[in-house]
Design an enzyme around this catalytic site. Structure first.
Site, PDB file in Angstrom:
ATOM      1  N   HIS A  84       0.873  -1.175   0.000  1.00 48.08           N
ATOM      2  CA  HIS A  84       0.000   0.000   0.000  1.00 48.08           C
ATOM      3  C   HIS A  84       0.915   1.231   0.000  1.00 48.08           C
ATOM      4  O   HIS A  84       0.869   2.062   0.901  1.00 48.08           O
ATOM      5  CB  HIS A  84      -0.965  -0.019   1.193  1.00 48.08           C
ATOM      6  CG  HIS A  84      -2.196   0.823   1.010  1.00 48.08           C
ATOM      7  ND1 HIS A  84      -3.473   0.324   1.112  1.00 48.08           N
ATOM      8  CD2 HIS A  84      -2.350   2.134   0.739  1.00 48.08           C
ATOM      9  CE1 HIS A  84      -4.359   1.304   0.927  1.00 48.08           C
ATOM     10  NE2 HIS A  84      -3.689   2.416   0.699  1.00 48.08           N
ATOM     11  N   GLU A 101      -3.933  -0.192  -5.723  1.00 50.08           N
ATOM     12  CA  GLU A 101      -4.044   0.952  -6.634  1.00 50.08           C
ATOM     13  C   GLU A 101      -2.754   1.285  -7.379  1.00 50.08           C
ATOM     14  O   GLU A 101      -2.170   2.359  -7.185  1.00 50.08           O
ATOM     15  CB  GLU A 101      -4.536   2.187  -5.866  1.00 50.08           C
ATOM     16  CG  GLU A 101      -5.865   1.975  -5.156  1.00 50.08           C
ATOM     17  CD  GLU A 101      -6.441   3.261  -4.582  1.00 50.08           C
ATOM     18  OE1 GLU A 101      -5.712   4.263  -4.504  1.00 50.08           O
ATOM     19  OE2 GLU A 101      -7.629   3.266  -4.229  1.00 50.08           O
ATOM     20  N   ASN A 152     -11.585  -0.367  -5.588  1.00 50.58           N
ATOM     21  CA  ASN A 152     -11.781   0.778  -4.699  1.00 50.58           C
ATOM     22  C   ASN A 152     -12.557   1.831  -5.467  1.00 50.58           C
ATOM     23  O   ASN A 152     -12.178   2.204  -6.586  1.00 50.58           O
ATOM     24  CB  ASN A 152     -10.432   1.391  -4.276  1.00 50.58           C
ATOM     25  CG  ASN A 152      -9.638   0.454  -3.376  1.00 50.58           C
ATOM     26  OD1 ASN A 152     -10.153  -0.559  -2.919  1.00 50.58           O
ATOM     27  ND2 ASN A 152      -8.393   0.802  -3.124  1.00 50.58           N
ATOM     28  N   TYR A 161     -14.643   5.638  -5.147  1.00 51.58           N
ATOM     29  CA  TYR A 161     -15.019   6.825  -4.371  1.00 51.58           C
ATOM     30  C   TYR A 161     -15.983   7.739  -5.130  1.00 51.58           C
ATOM     31  O   TYR A 161     -16.907   8.288  -4.560  1.00 51.58           O
ATOM     32  CB  TYR A 161     -13.767   7.619  -3.977  1.00 51.58           C
ATOM     33  CG  TYR A 161     -12.965   6.883  -2.926  1.00 51.58           C
ATOM     34  CD1 TYR A 161     -13.289   7.002  -1.582  1.00 51.58           C
ATOM     35  CD2 TYR A 161     -11.943   6.003  -3.282  1.00 51.58           C
ATOM     36  CE1 TYR A 161     -12.600   6.294  -0.614  1.00 51.58           C
ATOM     37  CE2 TYR A 161     -11.255   5.290  -2.320  1.00 51.58           C
ATOM     38  CZ  TYR A 161     -11.586   5.439  -0.985  1.00 51.58           C
ATOM     39  OH  TYR A 161     -10.916   4.720  -0.030  1.00 51.58           O
ATOM     40  N   GLU A 212     -12.351  -0.723  -0.850  1.00 57.40           N
ATOM     41  CA  GLU A 212     -12.394   0.594  -0.206  1.00 57.40           C
ATOM     42  C   GLU A 212     -13.575   1.353  -0.759  1.00 57.40           C
ATOM     43  O   GLU A 212     -13.784   1.384  -1.975  1.00 57.40           O
ATOM     44  CB  GLU A 212     -11.146   1.442  -0.516  1.00 57.40           C
ATOM     45  CG  GLU A 212      -9.899   1.018   0.170  1.00 57.40           C
ATOM     46  CD  GLU A 212      -8.708   1.925  -0.158  1.00 57.40           C
ATOM     47  OE1 GLU A 212      -8.920   3.109  -0.518  1.00 57.40           O
ATOM     48  OE2 GLU A 212      -7.581   1.432  -0.086  1.00 57.40           O
TER      49      GLU A 212
HETATM   50  C1  FCB Z   1      -7.324   5.535  -1.744  1.00 56.73           C
HETATM   51  C2  FCB Z   1      -6.200   4.949  -0.922  1.00 56.73           C
HETATM   52  C3  FCB Z   1      -6.422   4.991   0.554  1.00 56.73           C
HETATM   53  C4  FCB Z   1      -7.108   6.274   0.991  1.00 56.73           C
HETATM   54  C5  FCB Z   1      -8.311   6.571   0.132  1.00 56.73           C
HETATM   55  C6  FCB Z   1      -9.058   7.815   0.527  1.00 56.73           C
HETATM   56  O1  FCB Z   1      -6.832   5.938  -2.978  1.00 56.73           O
HETATM   57  O2  FCB Z   1      -5.978   3.602  -1.292  1.00 56.73           O
HETATM   58  O3  FCB Z   1      -5.199   4.780   1.187  1.00 56.73           O
HETATM   59  O4  FCB Z   1      -6.210   7.300   1.039  1.00 56.73           O
HETATM   60  O5  FCB Z   1      -7.930   6.666  -1.203  1.00 56.73           O
END
Ligand code: FCB
Length: 456
Positions: free
Chosen positions: A126, A171, A297, A299, A351
């Site tokens: 990570h 990532e 992941n 967001y 995530e």
């Molecule tokens: C991702 C990361 C994680 C965190 C989130 C908000 O890109 O993997 O460590 O910072 O964003």
């Protein structure tokens, strides 16, 4: 009001609910017990790169508060905890000797999770590469591939009998693009050719590690975690559409195609020209070694404009403290597209979460927006599953407020509040909601919940 389609019973009995963290963002103890420096320790020392001029030297002091944090995880009643191993803590120079005290910390972490009935999900990389490897080019240097495979084999030999899953990289797009191309993350390089070579070596080391771990009999499930988003053109102009195709190619297809089709996308190779990576015979076959799971992941979506940066406030959607649109339908759309375009193993959301300014009242932390965000995104996963997408788990980012990379400590993603002066942890309303939601899911399948309800 919860998102209308959120029904716990939509998720099968063995669906895995978890929380996630990463080593550099929570552990602190930057030089304790023989830990070596990482590229993030070095990067934080550069003037002006971290918004609040902070660093990860103390963070959540998790290294010294392991038992307390394990109890906290158990209180949530989650099935799984996703954490990462700090490579320089267990192998300070990134090659040669391993550090017994560093490995002991992860042994205690894994055993502590198992004794609390929580499945350990381990990530090997990570982002905190040992500094000594960066000195010889880091991920842009092909030798780093073998260093990573050695490190992976050592950790799997120590922990592979007890962890449910091992993720090679978290990532790779972020390491490549933000670390080597735009330079806003460690190691802070601005070199597109080096970036693309780094991306190839990340993928190659993933594939080689998978084969090496299987050859040594590792029984954990093996995979990678990618940050993926739908890329959408800001307007229907030809320029915006063309740019969107390349951005999608660079974020989604550059990683998904080699992993699942064994080749890089031709349009992105054309776009890169002389910056395209050098690929040796046999590399693509190794990269596309079969995986047991794909971690995603998610967001927000990416809005792409060829002329000027898209202003998220123009779209009318809620925007988080990171300036990211709240766009849960993008997650359903993304999962359906992946399912349609690639021959996939089961997927996990590894995530998903949001930074918002929390409101503290007495001993409560009211984070209504985060709770809604999580509920809507879980519902979005359920929508994808109803359309046939194979999903096995969902993990919230993050267990704790922590060091949010170049944003420092100001952006809080935790479902547990951390007072960085006193290191006191307080469950936010979102954590209480998530705990109750997991219990309703278990109850809907007739699973026992009483023990969890008391936080036992
Ligand atoms: C991702 C990361 C994680 C965190 C989130 C908000 O890109 O993997 O460590 O910072 O964003």
């Amino acid at each position: 009001m919860l998102a209308p389609t959120l029904k716990p019973s939509v998720f099968p009995k063995n669906f895995v609910w978890g929380v996630a963290t990463s080593a550099f963002q929570i552990e602190g103890a930057a030089t304790a017990d023989g830990k070596g420096p990482s590229v993030w320790d070095d990067f934080c020392r550069r003037p002006g790169v971290i918004a609040d001029h902070s660093d990860g030297s103390v963070a959540c002091d998790h290294y010294h508060r392991l038992e307390e944090d394990l109890d906290l995880i158990a209180t949530l009643g989650v099935d799984a905890y996703r954490f990462s191993v700090s490579w320089p803590r267990v192998q300070p120079a990134g090659s040669g000797a391993f550090n017994a005290k560093g490995i002991d910390f992860y042994e205690r972490l894994v055993d502590g999770l198992l004794s609390r009935d929580v499945k350990p999900y381990l990530t090997l990389n990570h982002w905190d590469l040992p500094s000594a490897l960066q000195a010889s080019g880091g991920w842009a240097d092909r030798d780093t591939v073998q260093r990573f495979v050695d490190y992976a084999c050592h950790m799997a030999a120590r922990l592979g009998d007890r962890v449910a899953a091992i993720t090679t990289h978290n990532e790779p797009w972020v390491i490549t693009t933000l670390g080597y191309e735009t330079g806003v993350f460690a190691p802070g390089l601005k070199d597109r050719k080096a970036a693309m070579q780094a991306s190839h070596h990340l993928l190659l080391s993933h594939g080689q590690a998978l084969q090496a771990l299987r050859a040594q009999g590792c029984r954990s499930r093996l995979g990678i975690v990618l940050n993926l988003s739908p890329n959408q053109a800001a307007t229907d102009s030809e320029d915006d559409i063309a740019k969107t195709r390349i951005e999608d190619g660079r974020m989604v297809r550059w990683y998904m195609d080699p992993l699942f089709k064994g080749s890089y996308p031709a349009d992105v190779l054309d776009f890169l020209g002389a910056d395209a990576p050098q690929v040796a015979d046999g590399d693509m076959r190794q990269i596309s070694a079969p995986m047991d799971f794909l971690g995603v992941n998610y967001y927000t979506r990416q809005m792409v404009s060829a002329s000027e940066p898209f202003d998220v406030h123009d779209s009318g959607y809620e925007v988080t403290d990171m300036g990211w649109e709240v766009y849960p339908q993008g997650l359903t759309e993304l999962l359906l597209r992946l399912h349609h375009d690639y021959p996939l193993p089961p997927m996990y959301i590894k995530e998903n979460g949001a930074a918002f300014k929390d409101v503290r009242t007495g001993d409560r932390v009211h984070d209504h927006q985060r709770r809604e965000y999580i509920a809507k995104h879980i519902a979005a996963v359920g929508d994808a599953m109803r359309h046939g997408v194979r999903m096995e788990g969902y993990m919230v980012w993050s267990l704790l407020d922590n060091f949010e990379w170049a944003s420092g400590y100001d952006k809080r993603f935790g479902i547990v509040h951390v007072d960085f002066e006193t290191q006191q942890r307080t469950l936010k309303d979102s954590a209480l909601w998530y705990r109750d939601f997991i219990q309703s899911h278990k109850a809907s399948h007739g699973l026992p919940t009483a023990e969890l309800a008391t936080g036992g």
